[in-house]
Design a protein around this motif. Structure first.
Motif: not given
Lengths: 326, 352
Positions: A185, A164, A189, A166-170, B205-206, A177, B114-115, A173, B227, B229-230, B232, B51-52, B117-118
Motif C-alpha cells: 500500500y 496490548y 505519502r 492499542a485499539d484492536a479496531r484500527n 465501548s463496544w 501490518f 479503520y483501514t 491492525h 483494556n 480497545n480489545s 480482555s 481487510k477487516k 491509513e494503511d
C-alpha cells in the motif's frame, strides 16, 4: 581480481537495472503481466495506478533493499561480527517501537512515525553496543550478539505492551501490518523525505566504502594509520541506521536481507568493502525487488514482504553457513 | 426548407444531450470518516474489498442493488456459508490487491473505515471514489445505511432498514423501562485453541456492552478497568468474584451450546449463582453470532432481552424475527427456515 570484481559489479548493476525496469512494467493491472505504457495514454485509472502506486512502490522497494544490504555490511564490518544485521542489533525492533508509538499516540502521522523510527532505531544500536561493552563474558562477537538479543527483547516487550494498549479496531491492525512489513500500500505519502535520507546515507557510505575496511581495526592500529576511528565509525553507523530506519518507517520490518546480503556479496567479491559494499547495495535491491515482484504478480493475495524475505533469508543463510569457504 | 430542417435537427440533438446528462445524476456523499465523495448514481459496479470487512460485507446486500452490482470477497467466521445463500450475479473477488481492483474499473470502492491509513490511501490514489463504512456502533449504522442508500439510489430502502432497527430499539427500550432491578450479567467470549480455552470480556465501548445494557442487564465487567480497545481475558477467580446472575457465552468459530456445556462441567462453575440457577446461555447464533457489529445486532438485542427477562419480552417471537430479518437479504422462507432458523435451534453436537 580487480578486473573480475569490476566485471561482477557491472553484471550486478545490469541485473539491478533490468529488475528495476521490469518492476515498473510488471503487475496486476490491467491484467497479470506486463503493462503497455502506450495503453496508459487513454486510461486515467491506469495512469494513477502506474504513477501513484507502482512507481513509488518500486522506488521504495529498491531503496529498502539497498539500505538493508549496505547497512548489514557496515554493521558486520564495524563490529567485526558476521552474525549481526540491523535485526540482530535491535535496530529494527527499536524502529518498530518508534513506529508503534507513532501509531498509538500520534495517530500514525507519517512524519512523526519516521522521526520516532529513526530515533529509537539509533538508540537501540547504541544501547546494544554500550551493553556489549559492559558484559564480562565471552569474546566481542558473542557479547554483541548477546547484547543485541537483550536490547531486541527489551524493545520487543515495549511493542507487546503497546499492542496490548492499542485499539484492536484500527491501531493494532496498523502495528501488525507494520511488523510484518510490506510494500503493498505504498504511495508517495512520506516517500520523498525517505528518498532523500536513504540516498544521502547511501552516497556517504559509497564514498567511504574503502575506509569501511579500516573501521574494524582496533583503536591503536587505526590511530597509527592516522584514522580518527571513533568519529568515522560513528558517521558510518549513523548513515547505516538512518538509511534502514527511514526505509523501514514506511515498509515495516523486512527481515534477513541485512544479514544474508553481505555474506552473498563477500562470497562474490571478497571481503574488501570497496567492492563488497556496492555489491551489497545492488544485491539487496535486486533481492527485495524480485521478492516483491514475485508476490504481487504470482499471488492474488498481498502476502507481506517480510514473510517471504524471512523464508528465503533462512534458507540462504543455512546454505551459506553450510557451504565450504572458497 | 433545408436550413429549417438542419436547425430543427440541431435543436433536437441539443435537447436530447441536455436531458440525457440530467438523467446521469451525480450525488455527493459524506462518508463515516467525514470525507466527501462524488459519484454517478447508481454506479454500475461497486467493489467491497480490503481487510477487516466482516462487519461491513453483508449490509450492501440488504439493498436490491447490491445483488447485481456489488462484488465482494467471500469468507468470514462461517467460511462464507451465509454469503453463499444470497443470490447474486456479481463475481467473487479473489484478488483484492489495489491494481487488480482498479483493473475491474469499478465506479466505487467500499472499505472498512479503520483501514484507511494503511490500505485505503492506496485505493484512493486510483482516483476511483472510495467510501468507508464502519458499522461499529448503532449510531454508525444510521450514517452507513443512509450512505449506502444514497450511493445505490435506494434512499427509501435505507429509510425502511433504519426504521426496522429503530423499531427494535424502541420496543426493547420500552420493556427495559419497566425493569426495577437489573440483573448482573456477564457476556464472555469462549475462545479455543488446540483444546485450551480462554474467556474474554468485551470493552465497555463496544456493541456487546451496549446490547446487554439496552436489554436491561447490568454488565458486570464495566467497572474493573479493562483494556478499552480489545477483548480482555479474565480468569475464573474474577468471574467468581462477580458471581453474575446470568452468563451469556459467545463463540464465533464453534457452537456456543457446546461451550456452555464445557463450562458447566468445569470444577467450581457449579458454585456460581448463574450456573446453579440454570442461567448460563449460549448467545444467539445461526451461521454467525448475533452479538457482533454485523447487521444481526437487532436479533442479538431481542434475543438478549428475551433471555434476561422472558416475562417482559413474551411478545418477541424470535423465529418470526429471524424470518423478518433475513428477508432483507431477499432470502426465501424455505432457505431461511432450513439454513438459519433450524441451525439456531439445532442440538449441540457434544463430543463424548
Amino acid at each position: 581480481m580487480i578486473k573480475n570484481n569490476r566485471l561482477t559489479l557491472t553484471i550486478l548493476l545490469g541485473i539491478f537495472l533490468i529488475c528495476l525496469i521490469l518492476s515498473f512494467l510488471i503487475g496486476r493491472y490491467p491484467e497479470v503481466g506486463f503493462i503497455q505504457l502506450k495503453s496508459l495514454e487513454n486510461d486515467p485509472i491506469g495512469q494513477r495506478v502506474f504513477y501513484s502506486l507502482r512507481v513509488p512502490r518500486v522506488i521504495l522497494g529498491a531503496l529498502l533493499g539497498m539500505a538493508l544490504g549496505t547497512s548489514g555490511l557496515v554493521f558486520q564490518t564495524v563490529f567485526n561480527n558476521p552474525l549481526v544485521g540491523s535485526g540482530m542489533l535491535g535496530v529494527t525492533q527499536g524502529a518498530s517501537l518508534g513506529a508503534a508509538i507513532g501509531i498509538v499516540f500520534f495517530n500514525g502521522n507519517p512524519w512523526i512515525v519516521q522521526f520516532l523510527a529513526i530515533g529509537l532505531g539509533t538508540s537501540a544500536l547504541f544501547l546494544s553496543v554500550f551493553s556489549a561493552r559492559r558484559i564480562h563474558y565471552g569474546g566481542w562477537t558473542l557479547r554483541l550478539v548477546l547484547s543485541g538479543s537483550v536490547i531486541s527483547a527489551l524493545f520487543g516487550a515495549g511493542i507487546s505492551l503497546l499492542k496490548y494498549q492499542a485499539d484492536a479496531r484500527n491501531q493494532l491492525h496498523a502495528i501488525e501490518f507494520w511488523l510484518m512489513g510490506g510494500l503493498g500500500y505504498t504511495t508517495w505519502r512520506g516517500l520523498p523525505i525517505v528518498i532523500v535520507i536513504v540516498i544521502l546515507s547511501l552516497i556517504y557510505l559509497w564514498k567511504v566504502r574503502w575506509r569501511v575496511n579500516l573501521l574494524a581495526l582496533d583503536h591503536e592500529t587505526a590511530s597509527s594509520l592516522g584514522i580518527q576511528i571513533q568519529k568515522e565509525r560513528l558517521m558510518a553507523l549513523a548513515a547505516a541506521v538512518f538509511a534502514v530506519s527511514a526505509a523501514t518507517s514506511l515498509s515495516g520490518i523486512v527481515g534477513w536481507i541485512g544479514l544474508i546480503v553481505p555474506h552473498l556479496a563477500r562470497r562474490l567479491l571478497g571481503a574488501n568493502t570497496s567492492d563488497s559494499l556496492p555489491a551489497s547495495m545492488l544485491i539487496g535491491g535486486i533481492l527485495v525487488l524480485v521478492c516483491d515482484n514475485g508476490m504481487r504478480t504470482l499471488s492474488a493475495v498481498e502476502i507481506p514482504l517480510g514473510i517471504i524475505t524471512s523464508f528465503i533469508g533462512v534458507i540462504v543463510f543455512i546454505l551459506l553457513m553450510g557451504a565450504r569457504k572458497t | 426548407m433545408k436550413i429549417k430542417s438542419v436547425l430543427f435537427t440541431l435543436l433536437l440533438v441539443t435537447l436530447m444531450l441536455t436531458f440525457s446528462s440530467a438523467f446521469a445524476e451525480s450525488t455527493t456523499i459524506t462518508d463515516i470518516l467525514g470525507r466527501e465523495i462524488t459519484l454517478e448514481v447508481p454506479p454500475e459496479l461497486v467493489v467491497l474489498t480490503g481487510k477487516k470487512t466482516a462487519t461491513i460485507i453483508e449490509a450492501p446486500f440488504m439493498f436490491a442493488y447490491g445483488k447485481d452490482h456489488v462484488a465482494t470477497s467471500w469468507g468470514g467466521q462461517d467460511g462464507g456459508k451465509f454469503n453463499a445463500l444470497i443470490e447474486k450475479t456479481t463475481p467473487e473477488i479473489t484478488d483484492g490487491s489495489v491494481e487488480a481492483v482498479a483493473a475491474m474499473q469499478p465506479n466505487m470502492i467500499i472499505l472498512k473505515s479503520y483501514t484507511r491509513e494503511d490500505a485505503g490511501l492506496a485505493f484512493e490514489e486510483t482516483g476511483i471514489p472510495v467510501m468507508y463504512l464502519s458499522f461499529e456502533t448503532i449510531e454508525d449504522y444510521h450514517t452507513d445505511i443512509a450512505n449506502l442508500g444514497k450511493a445505490f439510489g435506494e434512499e427509501e430502502r435505507a429509510d425502511e432498514i433504519l426504521a426496522y432497527y429503530d423499531e427494535i430499539v424502541n420496543r426493547v427500550a420500552e420493556n427495559s423501562a419497566q425493569i426495577a432491578d437489573r440483573k448482573k450479567t456477564l457476556l464472555v467470549q469462549f475462545s479455543e485453541t488446540d483444546g485450551v480455552y480462554a474467556l474474554k470480556v468485551p470493552p465497555v465501548s463496544w456493541l456487546q456492552t451496549e446490547i446487554v445494557e439496552m436489554a436491561g442487564g447490568d454488565p458486570v465487567w464495566k467497572d474493573i478497568g479493562l483494556n478499552a480497545n480489545s477483548w480482555s481475558e479474565v480468569n475464573f477467580e474474577q468471574i467468581a468474584a462477580w458471581d453474575p446472575e446470568v452468563i451469556l457465552v459467545v463463540n464465533y468459530f464453534a457452537d456456543p451450546k457446546v461451550s456452555v456445556e464445557t463450562l458447566k462441567s468445569e470444577p467450581g462453575w457449579d458454585m456460581l449463582t448463574a450456573v446453579k440457577e440454570g442461567q448460563i446461555y449460549p448467545f444467539g447464533k445461526d451461521l454467525l453470532s448475533w452479538d457482533s457489529a454485523s447487521p444481526r445486532w437487532g436479533l442479538g438485542l431481542l434475543w438478549t432481552q428475551q433471555t434476561l427477562y422472558p416475562e417482559l419480552a413474551d411478545d418477541i417471537d424470535l423465529d418470526a424475527e429471524i424470518m423478518k430479518f433475513y428477508q432483507w437479504f431477499g432470502l426465501s422462507d424455505e432457505v431461511i427456515q432450513a439454513n438459519l432458523i433450524d441451525v439456531y435451534h439445532a442440538e449441540p453436537e457434544l463430543v463424548p
